[in-house]
Design a protein around this motif. Sequence first.
Motif, mmCIF file in Angstrom:
data_model
loop_
_atom_site.group_PDB
_atom_site.id
_atom_site.type_symbol
_atom_site.label_atom_id
_atom_site.label_comp_id
_atom_site.label_asym_id
_atom_site.label_seq_id
_atom_site.Cartn_x
_atom_site.Cartn_y
_atom_site.Cartn_z
ATOM 1 N N GLU A 182 -5.613 7.537 -4.229
ATOM 2 C CA GLU A 182 -6.831 6.952 -3.679
ATOM 3 C C GLU A 182 -6.702 5.436 -3.769
ATOM 4 O O GLU A 182 -6.440 4.901 -4.845
ATOM 5 C CB GLU A 182 -8.039 7.389 -4.516
ATOM 6 N N LEU A 183 -6.880 4.760 -2.649
ATOM 7 C CA LEU A 183 -6.782 3.298 -2.671
ATOM 8 C C LEU A 183 -8.130 2.696 -3.054
ATOM 9 O O LEU A 183 -9.154 3.045 -2.471
ATOM 10 C CB LEU A 183 -6.406 2.767 -1.282
ATOM 11 N N PRO A 184 -8.149 1.772 -4.023
ATOM 12 C CA PRO A 184 -9.410 1.074 -4.315
ATOM 13 C C PRO A 184 -9.824 0.256 -3.086
ATOM 14 O O PRO A 184 -8.967 -0.214 -2.336
ATOM 15 C CB PRO A 184 -9.040 0.129 -5.475
ATOM 16 N N ASP A 185 -11.132 0.096 -2.899
ATOM 17 C CA ASP A 185 -11.623 -0.636 -1.723
ATOM 18 C C ASP A 185 -11.119 -2.070 -1.679
ATOM 19 O O ASP A 185 -10.999 -2.670 -0.614
ATOM 20 C CB ASP A 185 -13.159 -0.662 -1.713
ATOM 21 N N GLU A 186 -10.878 -2.645 -2.878
ATOM 22 C CA GLU A 186 -10.482 -4.063 -2.923
ATOM 23 C C GLU A 186 -9.110 -4.292 -2.290
ATOM 24 O O GLU A 186 -8.778 -5.406 -1.913
ATOM 25 C CB GLU A 186 -10.417 -4.591 -4.365
ATOM 26 N N VAL A 187 -8.330 -3.244 -2.193
ATOM 27 C CA VAL A 187 -6.989 -3.414 -1.642
ATOM 28 C C VAL A 187 -7.065 -3.338 -0.115
ATOM 29 O O VAL A 187 -7.446 -2.315 0.447
ATOM 30 C CB VAL A 187 -6.028 -2.327 -2.183
ATOM 31 N N LYS A 188 -6.772 -4.488 0.515
ATOM 32 C CA LYS A 188 -6.837 -4.484 1.972
ATOM 33 C C LYS A 188 -5.431 -4.574 2.543
ATOM 34 O O LYS A 188 -4.472 -4.824 1.837
ATOM 35 C CB LYS A 188 -7.655 -5.677 2.447
ATOM 36 N N HIS A 189 -5.360 -4.427 3.825
ATOM 37 C CA HIS A 189 -4.081 -4.588 4.526
ATOM 38 C C HIS A 189 -2.999 -3.657 4.007
ATOM 39 O O HIS A 189 -1.858 -4.068 3.831
ATOM 40 C CB HIS A 189 -3.584 -6.042 4.448
#
Lengths: 94, 253
Positions: A86-93
């Motif tokens: 699951e990717l945390p929301d803070e990680v973009k791109h």
Amino acid sequence: MNSNWPLWEVFIRSKNGLQHKHVGSLHAPDAKMALENARDVYTRRLEGNSIWVVPSNYITASDPQQNEEYFEPAESKIYRHPTFYELPDEVKHM
Amino acid sequence: MLKDQSPYFRFLVQLGDDALILSQRTSEWCGHGPVLEQDIALTNITLDILGQARLWYQLAVDQTQDFKDEDQLAYTRDSREMTNILLVEQPNGHWGMTVMRQYLYDTFKKMYYARLEESGQASISEIAHKCRVETTYHHQWSSEWVRRLALGTDEGNDKMQHALNTLWRYHQEITQDSEADIAMLNEGITVTPSMIREDYQQEIKTYLESCGLSIPDIRNEITGGRKGIHTEHLGYILAEMQYMQRAYPNLEW
């Protein structure tokens, strides 16, 4: 005239935070004009805010003849994809 | 008639006219550049400058009832009603000649727009800003080409020196004040072309000499563009540029 000018590969970064992407190539007598030509040929429609140019002969390419042994083995290794996290929301791109 | 219009209107139109005629000239290179990359480079510059002409004309037609839009300004005036400087109507010649003309133009306009940008008139200041940013790149392009061609080979140097000699008598006009320029000092515009003359002459002298070119010993200036007195070339430019609107008035496409 054109045939005497070396070939350059052009990389453009479309937005801050993203990586440069290869967009094409052009001819120019030196790095300075290669950058200017890249600006004129490849950023006319706001494609980016940073340009890299690299002499084409500095690029070492993989051999299409070797595609089988190079790339096929990765096809069956689905567990190498990070799709099980699951990717945390803070990680973009990503 | 242009002379019946306000100085403010004529000021804007002369800025537009310089840009319109130069862009018409440089557009002749489209599809004929020495290499594909430079064909595109000069065509980009051409479109920038045509865009500048539009902006000045659009602002101008807001000041009068006699012209409805920028197209009417561009396509219906005869040569005596055009107020561009003579430099911009000179023939393209070879690539080096075109580059030299562009260099003499860009160097001045870059300095001029930077000062015009400080104008108290917000609408003028905004357009001047856009023009200054674009012209800064044009100047980088044209000065670079002057240097490369003049310092490249003996043949290149000869051709650039010839180009400079040919254009020299037309370049002073860019630093001369028209009646409209002087009248604008009362309208919150704090710069006229002659205020930049010294800096401009110094800049081009230093740069051209650093490129191995000598400043021509030609004293006679040919001027008159601002008053509608043009060289024979302008008629041909207008004939080609205005043909469609003359033959089919108000044609849109």
